[in-house]
Design a protein around this motif. Structure first.
Motif, PDB file in Angstrom:
ATOM      1  N   THR A  81       0.841  -1.188   0.000  1.00 15.18           N
ATOM      2  CA  THR A  81       0.000   0.000   0.000  1.00 15.18           C
ATOM      3  C   THR A  81       0.882   1.246   0.000  1.00 15.18           C
ATOM      4  OG1 THR A  81      -0.107   0.224   2.413  1.00 15.18           O
ATOM      5  CG2 THR A  81      -1.713  -1.254   1.367  1.00 15.18           C
ATOM      6  N   ILE A  82       0.310   2.368  -0.368  1.00 12.57           N
ATOM      7  CA  ILE A  82       1.062   3.623  -0.343  1.00 12.57           C
ATOM      8  C   ILE A  82       1.465   3.992   1.089  1.00 12.57           C
ATOM      9  CG2 ILE A  82       0.901   6.121  -0.741  1.00 12.57           C
ATOM     10  CD1 ILE A  82      -0.521   5.540  -3.343  1.00 12.57           C
ATOM     11  N   PRO A  83       0.596   3.809   2.106  1.00 16.09           N
ATOM     12  CA  PRO A  83       1.059   4.078   3.481  1.00 16.09           C
ATOM     13  C   PRO A  83       2.252   3.221   3.895  1.00 16.09           C
ATOM     14  CG  PRO A  83      -1.329   4.034   3.429  1.00 16.09           C
ATOM     15  CD  PRO A  83      -0.865   3.580   2.074  1.00 16.09           C
ATOM     16  N   GLU A  84       2.300   1.964   3.443  1.00 14.65           N
ATOM     17  CA  GLU A  84       3.453   1.116   3.755  1.00 14.65           C
ATOM     18  C   GLU A  84       4.712   1.645   3.070  1.00 14.65           C
ATOM     19  OE1 GLU A  84       1.173  -3.190   4.395  1.00 14.65           O
ATOM     20  OE2 GLU A  84       1.896  -2.608   2.402  1.00 14.65           O
ATOM     21  N   LEU A  85       4.567   2.102   1.841  1.00 21.60           N
ATOM     22  CA  LEU A  85       5.706   2.674   1.124  1.00 21.60           C
ATOM     23  C   LEU A  85       6.188   3.944   1.811  1.00 21.60           C
ATOM     24  CD1 LEU A  85       7.542   2.442  -1.371  1.00 21.60           C
ATOM     25  CD2 LEU A  85       5.852   3.793  -2.634  1.00 21.60           C
ATOM     26  N   GLN A  86       5.246   4.738   2.298  1.00 21.62           N
ATOM     27  CA  GLN A  86       5.621   5.956   3.009  1.00 21.62           C
ATOM     28  C   GLN A  86       6.392   5.634   4.283  1.00 21.62           C
ATOM     29  OE1 GLN A  86       2.500   8.840   3.627  1.00 21.62           O
ATOM     30  NE2 GLN A  86       3.620   9.896   5.252  1.00 21.62           N
ATOM     31  N   LYS A  87       5.964   4.589   4.991  1.00 25.83           N
ATOM     32  CA  LYS A  87       6.677   4.187   6.206  1.00 25.83           C
ATOM     33  C   LYS A  87       8.127   3.819   5.904  1.00 25.83           C
ATOM     34  CE  LYS A  87       3.655   4.434   9.604  1.00 25.83           C
ATOM     35  NZ  LYS A  87       3.898   5.289  10.816  1.00 25.83           N
ATOM     36  N   LEU A  88       8.344   3.162   4.756  1.00 21.54           N
ATOM     37  CA  LEU A  88       9.714   2.827   4.372  1.00 21.54           C
ATOM     38  C   LEU A  88      10.538   4.087   4.161  1.00 21.54           C
ATOM     39  CD1 LEU A  88      11.996   0.941   3.413  1.00 21.54           C
ATOM     40  CD2 LEU A  88      11.003   1.097   1.118  1.00 21.54           C
ATOM     41  N   TYR A  89      10.006   5.030   3.388  1.00 25.79           N
ATOM     42  CA  TYR A  89      10.738   6.272   3.140  1.00 25.79           C
ATOM     43  C   TYR A  89      11.029   7.005   4.445  1.00 25.79           C
ATOM     44  CZ  TYR A  89      10.679   6.411  -1.975  1.00 25.79           C
ATOM     45  OH  TYR A  89      10.923   6.163  -3.308  1.00 25.79           O
ATOM     46  N   GLU A  90      10.056   7.056   5.336  1.00 26.48           N
ATOM     47  CA  GLU A  90      10.262   7.744   6.607  1.00 26.48           C
ATOM     48  C   GLU A  90      11.316   7.038   7.455  1.00 26.48           C
ATOM     49  OE1 GLU A  90       5.924   9.871   7.358  1.00 26.48           O
ATOM     50  OE2 GLU A  90       6.263   7.833   8.113  1.00 26.48           O
ATOM     51  N   ALA A  91      11.314   5.694   7.417  1.00 28.69           N
ATOM     52  CA  ALA A  91      12.293   4.930   8.189  1.00 28.69           C
ATOM     53  C   ALA A  91      13.705   5.175   7.678  1.00 28.69           C
ATOM     54  CB  ALA A  91      11.958   3.441   8.138  1.00 28.69           C
ATOM     55  N   ILE A  92      13.856   5.250   6.366  1.00 29.14           N
ATOM     56  CA  ILE A  92      15.181   5.473   5.785  1.00 29.14           C
ATOM     57  C   ILE A  92      15.634   6.911   6.005  1.00 29.14           C
ATOM     58  CG2 ILE A  92      16.482   5.584   3.622  1.00 29.14           C
ATOM     59  CD1 ILE A  92      14.829   3.210   2.642  1.00 29.14           C
ATOM     60  N   LEU A  93      14.734   7.869   5.782  1.00 27.83           N
ATOM     61  CA  LEU A  93      15.090   9.285   5.898  1.00 27.83           C
ATOM     62  C   LEU A  93      15.180   9.741   7.350  1.00 27.83           C
ATOM     63  CD1 LEU A  93      12.846  10.743   3.051  1.00 27.83           C
ATOM     64  CD2 LEU A  93      15.293  10.243   2.947  1.00 27.83           C
ATOM     65  N   GLY A  94      14.522   8.994   8.261  1.00 23.72           N
ATOM     66  CA  GLY A  94      14.570   9.360   9.668  1.00 23.72           C
ATOM     67  C   GLY A  94      13.723  10.563  10.014  1.00 23.72           C
ATOM     68  N   ARG A  95      12.663  10.798   9.265  1.00 17.88           N
ATOM     69  CA  ARG A  95      11.769  11.931   9.536  1.00 17.88           C
ATOM     70  C   ARG A  95      10.395  11.636   8.942  1.00 17.88           C
ATOM     71  NH1 ARG A  95      11.236  14.692   4.734  1.00 17.88           N
ATOM     72  NH2 ARG A  95      12.957  14.484   3.226  1.00 17.88           N
ATOM     73  N   SER A  96       9.397  12.392   9.396  1.00 14.45           N
ATOM     74  CA  SER A  96       8.038  12.206   8.897  1.00 14.45           C
ATOM     75  C   SER A  96       7.866  12.931   7.561  1.00 14.45           C
ATOM     76  CB  SER A  96       7.020  12.723   9.913  1.00 14.45           C
ATOM     77  OG  SER A  96       7.209  14.108  10.146  1.00 14.45           O
ATOM     78  N   ILE A  97       6.890  12.461   6.776  1.00 17.31           N
ATOM     79  CA  ILE A  97       6.574  13.037   5.470  1.00 17.31           C
ATOM     80  C   ILE A  97       5.074  13.308   5.436  1.00 17.31           C
ATOM     81  CG2 ILE A  97       6.593  12.664   2.966  1.00 17.31           C
ATOM     82  CD1 ILE A  97       8.843  10.635   3.391  1.00 17.31           C
ATOM     83  N   ASP A  98       4.695  14.449   4.891  1.00 16.53           N
ATOM     84  CA  ASP A  98       3.279  14.775   4.763  1.00 16.53           C
ATOM     85  C   ASP A  98       2.574  13.707   3.925  1.00 16.53           C
ATOM     86  OD1 ASP A  98       1.011  16.914   4.893  1.00 16.53           O
ATOM     87  OD2 ASP A  98       1.161  16.392   2.762  1.00 16.53           O
ATOM     88  N   ARG A  99       1.496  13.137   4.480  1.00 20.53           N
ATOM     89  CA  ARG A  99       0.824  12.021   3.829  1.00 20.53           C
ATOM     90  C   ARG A  99       0.252  12.385   2.465  1.00 20.53           C
ATOM     91  NH1 ARG A  99      -4.099   9.292   6.965  1.00 20.53           N
ATOM     92  NH2 ARG A  99      -4.968  11.353   6.519  1.00 20.53           N
ATOM     93  N   GLY A 100      -0.441  13.522   2.395  1.00 24.07           N
ATOM     94  CA  GLY A 100      -1.049  13.923   1.136  1.00 24.07           C
ATOM     95  C   GLY A 100      -0.026  14.202   0.060  1.00 24.07           C
ATOM     96  N   ASN A 101       1.049  14.882   0.421  1.00 23.61           N
ATOM     97  CA  ASN A 101       2.094  15.197  -0.548  1.00 23.61           C
ATOM     98  C   ASN A 101       2.782  13.937  -1.043  1.00 23.61           C
ATOM     99  OD1 ASN A 101       3.813  16.953  -2.063  1.00 23.61           O
ATOM    100  ND2 ASN A 101       5.381  16.761  -0.476  1.00 23.61           N
ATOM    101  N   PHE A 102       3.028  12.990  -0.110  1.00 24.93           N
ATOM    102  CA  PHE A 102       3.691  11.749  -0.504  1.00 24.93           C
ATOM    103  C   PHE A 102       2.834  10.979  -1.505  1.00 24.93           C
ATOM    104  CE2 PHE A 102       4.666   7.239  -0.115  1.00 24.93           C
ATOM    105  CZ  PHE A 102       6.058   7.239  -0.193  1.00 24.93           C
ATOM    106  N   ARG A 103       1.552  10.844  -1.190  1.00 24.86           N
ATOM    107  CA  ARG A 103       0.656  10.106  -2.083  1.00 24.86           C
ATOM    108  C   ARG A 103       0.588  10.756  -3.464  1.00 24.86           C
ATOM    109  NH1 ARG A 103      -3.405   6.435  -1.636  1.00 24.86           N
ATOM    110  NH2 ARG A 103      -5.007   6.524  -3.246  1.00 24.86           N
ATOM    111  N   LYS A 104       0.477  12.065  -3.479  1.00 27.83           N
ATOM    112  CA  LYS A 104       0.386  12.801  -4.744  1.00 27.83           C
ATOM    113  C   LYS A 104       1.638  12.588  -5.587  1.00 27.83           C
ATOM    114  CE  LYS A 104       0.033  17.530  -6.523  1.00 27.83           C
ATOM    115  NZ  LYS A 104      -0.092  18.974  -6.133  1.00 27.83           N
TER     116      LYS A 104
END
Length: 257
Positions: free
Chosen positions: A189-212
């Motif tokens: 899922t896109i939320p799972e992909l976002q969690k990966l990016y956040e885990a690697i980058l070490g910071r949170s990402i805006d959910r709407g912007n990431f999905r877009k």
């Protein structure tokens, strides 16, 4: 009387005989498991020190071959893509026989002298695709386990620094190497992909912007399936369009998060 087996001692004695003095290899093995970025650490037999996998370079082998050999000998993991990301060679980079508890292990004198010398280490990182693949430690280690990178687990020598630098290299390589092919399952899922990016980058990402940005990238394809059977709207499952994904790594793609 030494606490080590004859096999342990023979392994070390042979290593000393055929290896280049004061040159070592270290490898950080990553996986994404339970929405956490994790790495492998190993505990020295009869001791309390935890290390990332590593070893030495034989006189007759290249450094990359040594990295692959050491990784297999210590973990039984093979066929991983190794990415060299740095060299660690501080003037005080060595194990301390007393403070690290090595002296109490009663190693043979020549082995103790070898491993407490100053070593320059060439570091690699790799990503394991099968998150359930077993890690089988060699006889020189009593345990091997996956650690969450956010837990800042205390490691021997400068190994915590090496792990931190490997994470930085991983974050830098997200837009130039096909890392998602190794980290993500076939469907996600896109939320799972976002969690990966956040885990690697070490910071949170805006959910709407990431999905877009992800949907605009062109390398996510809907499977037509959803995850779970919740009464709420379940998240859609996607897979990677591999050609589009790999092509995006060679272009000036700005994800913007």
């Amino acid at each position: 009387m030494t606490k080590f087996t004859e096999e342990n001692i023979d392994t070390w004695e042979n290593t000393i005989r055929i290896s280049i003095p004061q040159l070592s290899i270290n490898t950080v093995i990553f996986r994404f498991h339970n929405m956490k970025l994790q790495y492998v650490a190993m505990k020295l037999v009869h001791g309390n020190l935890w290390f990332i996998p590593g070893g030495y370079v034989c006189q007759d082998e290249c450094v990359a071959e040594a990295a692959r050999r050491n990784l297999f000998e210590q973990t039984q993991i093979h066929d991983l893509v190794l990415n060299e990301f740095g060299t660690f060679g501080a003037s005080d980079r060595r194990m301390n026989a007393k403070s690290d508890g090595i002296e109490q292990l009663e190693m043979p004198e020549d082995v103790l002298e070898w491993i407490t010398n100053r070593f320059v280490s060439i570091a690699y990182y790799s990503v394991i695709t099968d998150t359930n693949a077993p890690i089988t430690a060699s006889s020189l280690y009593s345990d091997a386990k996956w650690l969450n990178i956010e837990d800042n687990y205390p490691l021997a020598m400068d190994h915590s620094m090496i792990v931190a630098e490997a994470r930085k290299a991983l974050a830098k390589d997200l837009l130039s190497k096909p890392l998602l092919l190794s980290f993500m399952p076939e469907e996600f899922t896109i939320p799972e992909l976002q969690k990966l990016y956040e885990a690697i980058l070490g910071r949170s990402i805006d959910r709407g912007n990431f999905r877009k940005r992800m949907l605009k990238s062109g390398f996510l394809i809907k499977t037509g399936l959803v995850k779970g059977n919740s009464r709420q709207r379940p998240p859609e499952l996607y897979h990677l369009h591999k050609d589009n994904y790999i092509n995006s790594l060679t272009e000036d793609v700005k994800l913007g998060f």
